[in-house]
Design a protein around this motif. Sequence first.
Motif, short mmCIF file in Angstrom:
data_model
loop_
_atom_site.label_atom_id
_atom_site.label_comp_id
_atom_site.label_asym_id
_atom_site.label_seq_id
_atom_site.Cartn_x
_atom_site.Cartn_y
_atom_site.Cartn_z
N SER A 12 61.61 76.25 18.10
CA SER A 12 62.27 75.34 19.02
C SER A 12 63.76 75.60 19.01
CB SER A 12 62.00 73.88 18.60
OG SER A 12 62.70 72.98 19.44
N HIS A 13 64.42 75.22 20.09
CA HIS A 13 65.88 75.19 20.08
C HIS A 13 66.32 73.97 19.28
CE1 HIS A 13 69.81 76.34 21.70
NE2 HIS A 13 70.07 75.04 21.68
N ALA A 14 67.24 74.16 18.36
CA ALA A 14 67.66 73.09 17.46
C ALA A 14 69.09 73.33 16.99
CB ALA A 14 66.72 73.01 16.25
N ASP A 15 69.69 72.28 16.46
CA ASP A 15 70.99 72.46 15.81
C ASP A 15 70.86 73.36 14.59
OD1 ASP A 15 72.25 70.92 17.67
OD2 ASP A 15 72.67 69.22 16.35
N GLY A 16 69.72 73.25 13.91
CA GLY A 16 69.51 74.07 12.72
C GLY A 16 68.24 73.66 12.02
N VAL A 17 68.03 74.23 10.84
CA VAL A 17 66.85 73.93 10.01
C VAL A 17 67.31 73.80 8.56
CG1 VAL A 17 64.60 74.72 9.21
CG2 VAL A 17 65.32 75.22 11.57
N LEU A 18 66.75 72.81 7.88
CA LEU A 18 67.00 72.59 6.46
C LEU A 18 65.74 72.89 5.66
CD1 LEU A 18 68.78 69.13 6.66
CD2 LEU A 18 69.83 71.16 5.67
N VAL A 19 65.89 73.59 4.54
CA VAL A 19 64.82 73.71 3.55
C VAL A 19 65.36 73.08 2.28
CG1 VAL A 19 63.24 75.23 2.33
CG2 VAL A 19 64.04 75.86 4.62
N SER A 20 64.76 71.97 1.86
CA SER A 20 65.31 71.16 0.77
C SER A 20 64.38 71.12 -0.43
CB SER A 20 65.55 69.71 1.25
OG SER A 20 66.34 69.68 2.41
N THR A 21 64.99 71.03 -1.61
CA THR A 21 64.25 70.76 -2.84
C THR A 21 64.01 69.25 -2.95
OG1 THR A 21 66.25 70.40 -4.14
CG2 THR A 21 65.46 72.68 -3.95
N PRO A 22 63.15 68.81 -3.87
CA PRO A 22 63.06 67.36 -4.11
C PRO A 22 64.42 66.75 -4.46
CG PRO A 22 61.19 68.46 -5.10
CD PRO A 22 62.12 69.56 -4.63
N THR A 23 65.21 67.47 -5.25
CA THR A 23 66.55 66.98 -5.59
C THR A 23 67.37 66.75 -4.34
OG1 THR A 23 66.49 68.19 -7.68
CG2 THR A 23 68.65 67.51 -6.88
N GLY A 24 67.29 67.66 -3.38
CA GLY A 24 68.08 67.56 -2.16
C GLY A 24 67.47 66.69 -1.08
N SER A 25 66.27 66.17 -1.32
CA SER A 25 65.63 65.36 -0.27
C SER A 25 66.43 64.11 0.04
CB SER A 25 64.20 65.00 -0.68
OG SER A 25 64.18 64.03 -1.72
N SER A 26 67.18 63.60 -0.92
CA SER A 26 67.96 62.37 -0.72
C SER A 26 69.37 62.66 -0.21
CB SER A 26 68.04 61.58 -2.03
OG SER A 26 68.61 62.38 -3.06
N ALA A 27 69.66 63.93 0.12
CA ALA A 27 70.99 64.30 0.58
C ALA A 27 70.95 64.60 2.08
CB ALA A 27 71.49 65.49 -0.24
N TYR A 28 71.31 65.82 2.49
CA TYR A 28 71.38 66.19 3.89
C TYR A 28 70.04 65.97 4.59
CZ TYR A 28 73.73 68.92 7.61
OH TYR A 28 74.34 69.32 8.76
N ASN A 29 68.95 66.31 3.91
CA ASN A 29 67.61 66.15 4.47
C ASN A 29 67.37 64.72 4.93
OD1 ASN A 29 64.53 66.61 4.63
ND2 ASN A 29 64.71 65.06 3.03
N LEU A 30 67.75 63.75 4.13
CA LEU A 30 67.53 62.34 4.47
C LEU A 30 68.32 61.95 5.70
CD1 LEU A 30 66.16 59.68 3.64
CD2 LEU A 30 68.17 59.20 2.22
N SER A 31 69.55 62.44 5.81
CA SER A 31 70.38 62.09 6.97
C SER A 31 69.85 62.68 8.27
CB SER A 31 71.83 62.56 6.74
OG SER A 31 71.93 63.98 6.81
N GLU A 32 69.01 63.73 8.16
CA GLU A 32 68.41 64.34 9.34
C GLU A 32 66.99 63.83 9.62
OE1 GLU A 32 69.75 66.26 11.59
OE2 GLU A 32 71.71 66.37 10.59
N GLY A 33 66.61 62.75 8.96
CA GLY A 33 65.31 62.15 9.20
C GLY A 33 64.19 62.72 8.36
N GLY A 34 64.51 63.52 7.35
CA GLY A 34 63.49 64.06 6.47
C GLY A 34 63.02 63.03 5.46
N PRO A 35 61.89 63.29 4.81
CA PRO A 35 61.33 62.32 3.86
C PRO A 35 62.00 62.41 2.49
CG PRO A 35 59.93 64.24 3.95
CD PRO A 35 61.01 64.47 4.96
N LEU A 36 61.92 61.31 1.77
CA LEU A 36 62.31 61.32 0.37
C LEU A 36 61.18 61.91 -0.46
CD1 LEU A 36 63.84 57.75 0.10
CD2 LEU A 36 65.09 59.89 -0.19
N VAL A 37 61.54 62.73 -1.44
CA VAL A 37 60.57 63.32 -2.34
C VAL A 37 60.98 62.99 -3.77
CG1 VAL A 37 59.45 65.44 -3.12
CG2 VAL A 37 60.13 65.21 -0.73
#
Length: 281
Positions: free
Chosen positions: A173-198
Motif C-alpha cells: 500500500s501507499h503509506a507514510d511508512g512501516v514500523l517493525v517493533s519489538t515488544p519493548t517498542g510496542s509502547s513507543a512509536y508503534n502505539l502512537s501509530e495505532g499498533g497493539p501493546l505487547v
Amino acid sequence: MAEDVTVGIVAQRDNERAHRLAATLVDALERQFAVAVAVDELTGEAIDVDAIPVAEMEGRDLVASIGGDGTLLFVAREIGSTPLVGVNLGEVGFLNAVHPDDARAVVTDLVETLTAGESLTHRDLRRLQASGEAADWTLEPALNEILVHGPRRGPGSGVTAEIRVDGERYTASHADGVLVSTPTGSSAYNLSEGGPLVRPAADALVITQMAATDPLPPLVVDTDTEVTLSLSGPNHGYVISDGRNRRRLELPATVSVAPADEPVWLVGPEPNFFAGLEKLG
C-alpha cells in the motif's frame, strides 16, 4: 571471591539529580567494595570523578543507567549485552525498574553478588537489525523499532511499501511508512501509530503500517520471523533504527528486518509494565 569487578555509571546529561545520584553510587561502591567504578565523560566533568566514553563500558560486569528510558536506550546501544540496570528519573519507566530511593540498595546488592563470584540473573530483550537486500549495509540494532518511510510524512508524500513475512506477501500500500517493533517498542512509536501493546515477555514482533491508503490491521508475528520491506515510488526514502541511526535509501530498495545476534541484558528488579501503562493515560 571474584576479583577486578568493574562497574560503569551513566547519568542523563544536564540532569543535576542524576549527577548527584551517580556521585552517591560511586561513593557507596568504592567505600563498600574493591571495585573499579567509572562514569561517562559528561558526568565525570560534573562530579569530578574518573570517566570513560560510554562505549568503553562494554564488557564491564555491570552498567547502571540513571535517567529515563531514552538514556537507557542510548546506553544499551553502546554496550551490547553488558548487564544493565536502569534507575528511573523519567515519567513512565517501561525499561527502568529502580526507583531513585532504592538505587543505592539495588546496585550495591548487584555488585555484592558479583564480588561473591556469582552471576547476575538477567532478562534478555530482543533487538532488531535492518540490512540491505544485498547485505551491503547494516544499521545498528534497535531495541524499540525499525522504521522505513519516504522522503517526508504528510499529504502528497509517502512511499509504496510491500511487506513480506518469511517470503510471503502480507500487504502492499501507499503509506507514510512501516514500523517493525519489538515488544519493548510496542509502547513507543508503534502505539502512537495505532499498533497493539505487547507484554515485554512475549516472543513476538509487530508490523504496523503508518497512514496507509489501503490499511490492514497491525500484524503480530514470531520473533524469529524475517520481514522484508520493499519500497518504491519517490526517488529516495529512509530506514531508521530506534529514531537515531538513519540511512538514506535510493528507491526502489528492499530492507530486511531480522533479530539481532546480541540481546540487551537487563538485571535487577523487573519493571511493572501495567503501572507504566497507567502513566500513559
